[in-house]
Design a protein around this motif. Structure first.
Motif, PDB file in Angstrom:
ATOM      1  N   ALA A  83      -6.244   3.883 -31.597  1.00 49.35           N
ATOM      2  CA  ALA A  83      -5.509   2.627 -31.731  1.00 49.35           C
ATOM      3  C   ALA A  83      -4.184   2.685 -30.978  1.00 49.35           C
ATOM      4  O   ALA A  83      -3.743   1.683 -30.390  1.00 49.35           O
ATOM      5  N   ASP A  84      -3.549   3.854 -30.958  1.00 56.56           N
ATOM      6  CA  ASP A  84      -2.277   3.994 -30.246  1.00 56.56           C
ATOM      7  C   ASP A  84      -2.443   3.879 -28.734  1.00 56.56           C
ATOM      8  O   ASP A  84      -1.461   3.632 -28.024  1.00 56.56           O
ATOM      9  N   LEU A  85      -3.645   4.079 -28.225  1.00 58.10           N
ATOM     10  CA  LEU A  85      -3.882   3.960 -26.784  1.00 58.10           C
ATOM     11  C   LEU A  85      -3.984   2.512 -26.327  1.00 58.10           C
ATOM     12  O   LEU A  85      -3.952   2.238 -25.118  1.00 58.10           O
ATOM     13  N   LEU A  86      -4.141   1.576 -27.254  1.00 57.81           N
ATOM     14  CA  LEU A  86      -4.334   0.178 -26.862  1.00 57.81           C
ATOM     15  C   LEU A  86      -3.057  -0.389 -26.248  1.00 57.81           C
ATOM     16  O   LEU A  86      -1.963  -0.211 -26.794  1.00 57.81           O
ATOM     17  N   PRO A  87      -3.167  -1.085 -25.132  1.00 62.14           N
ATOM     18  CA  PRO A  87      -1.995  -1.730 -24.545  1.00 62.14           C
ATOM     19  C   PRO A  87      -1.562  -2.926 -25.385  1.00 62.14           C
ATOM     20  O   PRO A  87      -2.325  -3.454 -26.195  1.00 62.14           O
TER      21      PRO A  87
ATOM     22  N   PRO B  73      -0.398  -0.828 -15.671  1.00 61.29           N
ATOM     23  CA  PRO B  73       0.572  -0.925 -16.745  1.00 61.29           C
ATOM     24  C   PRO B  73       0.536   0.321 -17.626  1.00 61.29           C
ATOM     25  O   PRO B  73      -0.504   0.909 -17.857  1.00 61.29           O
ATOM     26  N   ALA B  74       1.684   0.692 -18.102  1.00 65.28           N
ATOM     27  CA  ALA B  74       1.777   1.913 -18.896  1.00 65.28           C
ATOM     28  C   ALA B  74       1.082   1.746 -20.235  1.00 65.28           C
ATOM     29  O   ALA B  74       1.063   0.660 -20.806  1.00 65.28           O
ATOM     30  N   LEU B  75       0.534   2.847 -20.719  1.00 65.63           N
ATOM     31  CA  LEU B  75      -0.020   2.856 -22.059  1.00 65.63           C
ATOM     32  C   LEU B  75       1.116   2.922 -23.062  1.00 65.63           C
ATOM     33  O   LEU B  75       2.211   3.383 -22.756  1.00 65.63           O
ATOM     34  N   ALA B  76       0.843   2.476 -24.285  1.00 63.05           N
ATOM     35  CA  ALA B  76       1.829   2.629 -25.342  1.00 63.05           C
ATOM     36  C   ALA B  76       2.094   4.114 -25.565  1.00 63.05           C
ATOM     37  O   ALA B  76       1.229   4.954 -25.372  1.00 63.05           O
ATOM     38  N   ALA B  77       3.304   4.436 -25.959  1.00 63.65           N
ATOM     39  CA  ALA B  77       3.637   5.836 -26.215  1.00 63.65           C
ATOM     40  C   ALA B  77       2.703   6.398 -27.265  1.00 63.65           C
ATOM     41  O   ALA B  77       2.592   5.844 -28.347  1.00 63.65           O
ATOM     42  N   PRO B  78       2.006   7.497 -26.957  1.00 61.91           N
ATOM     43  CA  PRO B  78       1.031   8.011 -27.909  1.00 61.91           C
ATOM     44  C   PRO B  78       1.687   8.519 -29.174  1.00 61.91           C
ATOM     45  O   PRO B  78       2.731   9.155 -29.152  1.00 61.91           O
ATOM     46  N   ASP B  79       1.028   8.203 -30.290  1.00 59.84           N
ATOM     47  CA  ASP B  79       1.445   8.738 -31.580  1.00 59.84           C
ATOM     48  C   ASP B  79       2.903   8.455 -31.903  1.00 59.84           C
ATOM     49  O   ASP B  79       3.596   9.264 -32.512  1.00 59.84           O
ATOM     50  N   SER B  80       3.418   7.322 -31.477  1.00 57.26           N
ATOM     51  CA  SER B  80       4.802   6.999 -31.784  1.00 57.26           C
ATOM     52  C   SER B  80       4.999   6.761 -33.268  1.00 57.26           C
ATOM     53  O   SER B  80       6.099   6.884 -33.784  1.00 57.26           O
ATOM     54  N   GLY B  81       3.909   6.380 -33.948  1.00 59.89           N
ATOM     55  CA  GLY B  81       4.005   6.127 -35.369  1.00 59.89           C
ATOM     56  C   GLY B  81       4.448   4.713 -35.663  1.00 59.89           C
ATOM     57  O   GLY B  81       4.140   4.163 -36.715  1.00 59.89           O
ATOM     58  N   VAL B  82       5.206   4.085 -34.772  1.00 61.70           N
ATOM     59  CA  VAL B  82       5.650   2.708 -34.953  1.00 61.70           C
ATOM     60  C   VAL B  82       5.425   1.987 -33.644  1.00 61.70           C
ATOM     61  O   VAL B  82       5.916   2.390 -32.607  1.00 61.70           O
ATOM     62  N   ARG B  83       4.677   0.926 -33.673  1.00 60.18           N
ATOM     63  CA  ARG B  83       4.451   0.138 -32.461  1.00 60.18           C
ATOM     64  C   ARG B  83       4.154  -1.282 -32.875  1.00 60.18           C
ATOM     65  O   ARG B  83       3.517  -1.523 -33.900  1.00 60.18           O
ATOM     66  N   PRO B  84       4.618  -2.272 -32.120  1.00 54.66           N
ATOM     67  CA  PRO B  84       4.308  -3.660 -32.460  1.00 54.66           C
ATOM     68  C   PRO B  84       2.851  -3.946 -32.206  1.00 54.66           C
ATOM     69  O   PRO B  84       2.167  -3.221 -31.500  1.00 54.66           O
ATOM     70  N   GLY B  85       2.364  -5.028 -32.746  1.00 53.70           N
ATOM     71  CA  GLY B  85       0.970  -5.407 -32.533  1.00 53.70           C
ATOM     72  C   GLY B  85       0.434  -6.098 -33.759  1.00 53.70           C
ATOM     73  O   GLY B  85       1.190  -6.453 -34.669  1.00 53.70           O
ATOM     74  N   PRO B  86      -0.887  -6.300 -33.812  1.00 54.17           N
ATOM     75  CA  PRO B  86      -1.478  -6.990 -34.951  1.00 54.17           C
ATOM     76  C   PRO B  86      -1.148  -6.269 -36.259  1.00 54.17           C
ATOM     77  O   PRO B  86      -1.104  -5.042 -36.320  1.00 54.17           O
ATOM     78  N   VAL B  87      -0.887  -7.034 -37.287  1.00 53.50           N
ATOM     79  CA  VAL B  87      -0.544  -6.471 -38.578  1.00 53.50           C
ATOM     80  C   VAL B  87      -1.781  -5.881 -39.223  1.00 53.50           C
ATOM     81  O   VAL B  87      -2.839  -6.493 -39.247  1.00 53.50           O
TER      82      VAL B  87
ATOM     83  N   ALA C 108     -17.984   2.152 -34.191  1.00 51.14           N
ATOM     84  CA  ALA C 108     -18.226   1.322 -35.374  1.00 51.14           C
ATOM     85  C   ALA C 108     -17.237   1.677 -36.483  1.00 51.14           C
ATOM     86  O   ALA C 108     -16.715   0.792 -37.179  1.00 51.14           O
ATOM     87  N   TYR C 109     -16.963   2.957 -36.657  1.00 51.74           N
ATOM     88  CA  TYR C 109     -16.014   3.406 -37.679  1.00 51.74           C
ATOM     89  C   TYR C 109     -14.625   2.814 -37.434  1.00 51.74           C
ATOM     90  O   TYR C 109     -13.956   2.340 -38.366  1.00 51.74           O
ATOM     91  N   CYS C 110     -14.167   2.841 -36.194  1.00 45.26           N
ATOM     92  CA  CYS C 110     -12.838   2.306 -35.873  1.00 45.26           C
ATOM     93  C   CYS C 110     -12.728   0.825 -36.246  1.00 45.26           C
ATOM     94  O   CYS C 110     -11.717   0.396 -36.816  1.00 45.26           O
TER      95      CYS C 110
ATOM     96  N   ARG D 229      -6.885  -4.032 -35.403  1.00 40.33           N
ATOM     97  CA  ARG D 229      -6.713  -3.544 -34.027  1.00 40.33           C
ATOM     98  C   ARG D 229      -7.980  -3.748 -33.199  1.00 40.33           C
ATOM     99  O   ARG D 229      -7.900  -4.071 -32.020  1.00 40.33           O
ATOM    100  N   PHE D 230      -9.129  -3.509 -33.818  1.00 44.39           N
ATOM    101  CA  PHE D 230     -10.403  -3.522 -33.085  1.00 44.39           C
ATOM    102  C   PHE D 230     -11.264  -4.672 -33.613  1.00 44.39           C
ATOM    103  O   PHE D 230     -11.861  -4.572 -34.678  1.00 44.39           O
ATOM    104  N   GLY D 231     -11.349  -5.753 -32.861  1.00 43.13           N
ATOM    105  CA  GLY D 231     -12.116  -6.914 -33.305  1.00 43.13           C
ATOM    106  C   GLY D 231     -13.557  -6.912 -32.870  1.00 43.13           C
ATOM    107  O   GLY D 231     -14.342  -7.764 -33.300  1.00 43.13           O
ATOM    108  N   ASN D 232     -13.934  -5.957 -32.004  1.00 43.36           N
ATOM    109  CA  ASN D 232     -15.310  -5.872 -31.506  1.00 43.36           C
ATOM    110  C   ASN D 232     -15.665  -4.405 -31.329  1.00 43.36           C
ATOM    111  O   ASN D 232     -14.829  -3.599 -30.911  1.00 43.36           O
ATOM    112  N   ALA D 233     -16.914  -4.063 -31.630  1.00 43.95           N
ATOM    113  CA  ALA D 233     -17.371  -2.682 -31.461  1.00 43.95           C
ATOM    114  C   ALA D 233     -18.741  -2.673 -30.797  1.00 43.95           C
ATOM    115  O   ALA D 233     -19.619  -3.469 -31.150  1.00 43.95           O
ATOM    116  N   ILE D 234     -18.912  -1.768 -29.826  1.00 45.30           N
ATOM    117  CA  ILE D 234     -20.206  -1.541 -29.178  1.00 45.30           C
ATOM    118  C   ILE D 234     -20.612  -0.100 -29.451  1.00 45.30           C
ATOM    119  O   ILE D 234     -19.866   0.838 -29.132  1.00 45.30           O
ATOM    120  N   SER D 235     -21.784   0.061 -30.028  1.00 43.99           N
ATOM    121  CA  SER D 235     -22.311   1.395 -30.337  1.00 43.99           C
ATOM    122  C   SER D 235     -23.607   1.595 -29.575  1.00 43.99           C
ATOM    123  O   SER D 235     -24.606   0.930 -29.839  1.00 43.99           O
TER     124      SER D 235
END
Length: 488
Positions: free
Chosen positions: A360-364, A50-64, A385-387, A394-400
């Motif tokens: 974040a823009d790379l997330l499908p 599946p295609a990735l979201a358009a990078p750096d579009s500035g506007v994309r649907p998803g979690p608020v 962790a920073y993200c 956007r990021f509900g889990n982090a592994i460092s």
């Protein structure tokens, strides 16, 4: 059901889902200061994805995103410092003790060198010997063949040897033979990579010169001659020719009997997941990079955004089909952006807000934050962790993995840990991995773990007996993913 709907009729049993073998997982959940130690238990191409979201579009649907005053306050507090040139050079922390040099009974009783070399060629190296009365340790002997008694052979074992204990890294010559050796007493669950470096007639090359300059700028107290020899060794070191377990880009693998099991090597034909590569331009960052995507055969239950894709994509691709087939992991989509090059990596993976937005823009589409994991190692672990702290919508889990929580080196050290202490908790889970041999990272990692716990986050720390090493990180990543995804 949270996450994308599964294909109809594709219910699967996943025996033994959860954590993989070895290590302690120390949990801290939601402002409960108790420490609960849990022993980890063993768990029994070309088609585009599946295609990735358009990078750096500035506007994309998803979690608020978080909004209002809380979001503004978080953004201000999570605006990182911009340290000088040495800010991303790791601090030169003296090791607490040199590695424990041992005497190998096999070398002590050496008769014919030819017999030793036949034995080494047959069994592979390093030689591993039991210690009577000490089942928790082994004597591990590394070998090199050279008749020159002045060869000056240095052993580069990830976080076992270093410039600060160069004498313990130098191999010894058996007089009148072509045998060079060095033995250590190591815990029986140690695992890692190593290389061997006889002195080069050419001396230090450009890479060694750069390494020497960085270590000197960071305040290393190691004598200059030892620093130079160590930097030359790291630059020139080669795989062990008698070792049977090569590791891409890092030399040779050594794993003692109690180290985490590796029964997933991608050669069983258990699945048909696919990896695709595409190039993604970022107007925000002003650069282009390859991004690899692993797409499982089944409908993915979640997505993992993993930094340093050029390193991880070839290491994980052979294993993921086996892990998913065995039920150690659910079907997961992996998105793995390249770090581009070292200067770019050092800049972007140092809590850079622009890179965090790019990530974040790379997330499908289609995955709620609870089904999204951001992961990385070293500076990538810091930025994972920073993200999650900066953008939990956007990021509900982090592994460092071996996160560089010391950053920056200079004013405002351990900046992200201080930011955690000053902010309310975010709805994200944090899993930290650390090698027992990583003395330079240990204190900073535990302080970050404690800061996350004290501020009410769901956080756990897993220690493994190894170093700053992709070989160790791969296994730790899988274990921590198993924990985070156990209910998916």
């Amino acid at each position: 059901m949270e996450g994308p709907a599964r294909r109809q009729g594709q219910a699967r049993l996943r025996p033994g889902r959860g954590l993989l073998p070895h290590g302690l997982l120390q949990r801290h959940e939601h402002a409960r200061p108790r420490r609960e130690a849990v022993r980890l238990i063993p768990a029994p191409h070309p088609e585009p994805g599946p295609a990735l979201a358009a990078p750096d579009s500035g506007v994309r649907p998803g979690p608020v995103r978080e909004s209002g005053a809380a979001a503004a306050a978080r953004a201000v507090r999570l605006t990182p410092p911009r340290p000088g040139p040495r800010g991303s050079i790791p601090p030169q922390v003296e090791r607490p003790a040199p590695p424990e040099v041992a005497v190998s009974p096999r070398i002590a009783a050496l008769g014919s060198p030819a017999e030793l070399w036949r034995e080494a060629a047959g069994a592979g190296t390093p030689l591993i010997e039991e210690i009577p009365g000490d089942p928790a340790h082994r004597i591990v002997t590394f070998l090199w063949r050279d008749p020159d008694p002045a060869a000056d052979v240095v052993l580069v074992v990830n976080k076992i040897t270093d410039a600060g204990a160069l004498d313990a890294a130098r191999m010894e010559h058996v007089p009148g033979t072509d045998v060079w050796h060095r033995s250590y007493r190591l815990r029986a669950d140690w695992h890692g990579t190593y290389r061997i470096a006889p002195r080069s007639p050419g001396g230090m090359g450009p890479a060694a010169e750069r390494m020497l300059a960085r270590m000197t700028a960071a305040g290393s107290r190691v004598p200059r001659a030892d620093l130079e020899r160590w930097c030359e060794a790291v630059e020139r070191a080669a795989p062990d020719p008698l070792n049977r377990r090569p590791w891409p880009g890092a030399g040779s693998v050594a794993a003692l009997p109690d180290a985490p099991a590796r029964d997933w090597h991608g050669n069983r034909g258990t699945g048909r997941g696919r990896v695709t590569e595409r190039r993604v331009w970022s107007a925000r960052l002003g650069n282009e990079r390859p991004v690899w995507t692993y797409e499982p055969e089944e409908e993915p239950a979640g997505v993992v955004l993993l930094f340093d894709g050029e390193a991880y994509a070839p290491l994980l691709r052979p294993a993921l089909d086996d892990l998913i087939a065995d039920g150690a992991l659910p079907p997961l989509r992996f998105v793995m952006p390249s770090a581009v090059d070292l200067p770019t990596r050092v800049r972007e993976l140092a809590c850079d807000p622009g890179f965090a937005d790019f990530a974040a823009d790379l997330l499908p589409e289609g995955f709620p934050p609870g089904r999204v994991v951001v992961a990385g190692s070293s500076l990538g672990g810091l930025t994972a962790a920073y993200c999650a702290l900066r953008d939990p919508a956007r990021f509900g889990n982090a592994i460092s993995l071996s996160g560089s929580f010391w950053w920056p080196n200079g004013p405002e050290p351990e900046w992200l840990t201080g930011a955690v202490s000053a902010l309310p908790p975010v709805p994200a889970r944090f899993r930290l991995g650390l090698g027992a041999q990583e003395w330079a990272l240990r204190d900073a990692t535990f302080r970050m773990r404690d800061a996350l716990a004290a501020s009410g986050h769901d956080v756990a720390l897993r220690e493994y007996n190894g170093g700053h090493d992709y070989y160790c990180w791969r296994a730790c990543l899988v274990a921590l993913l198993g924990d985070l995804t156990a209910s998916w």
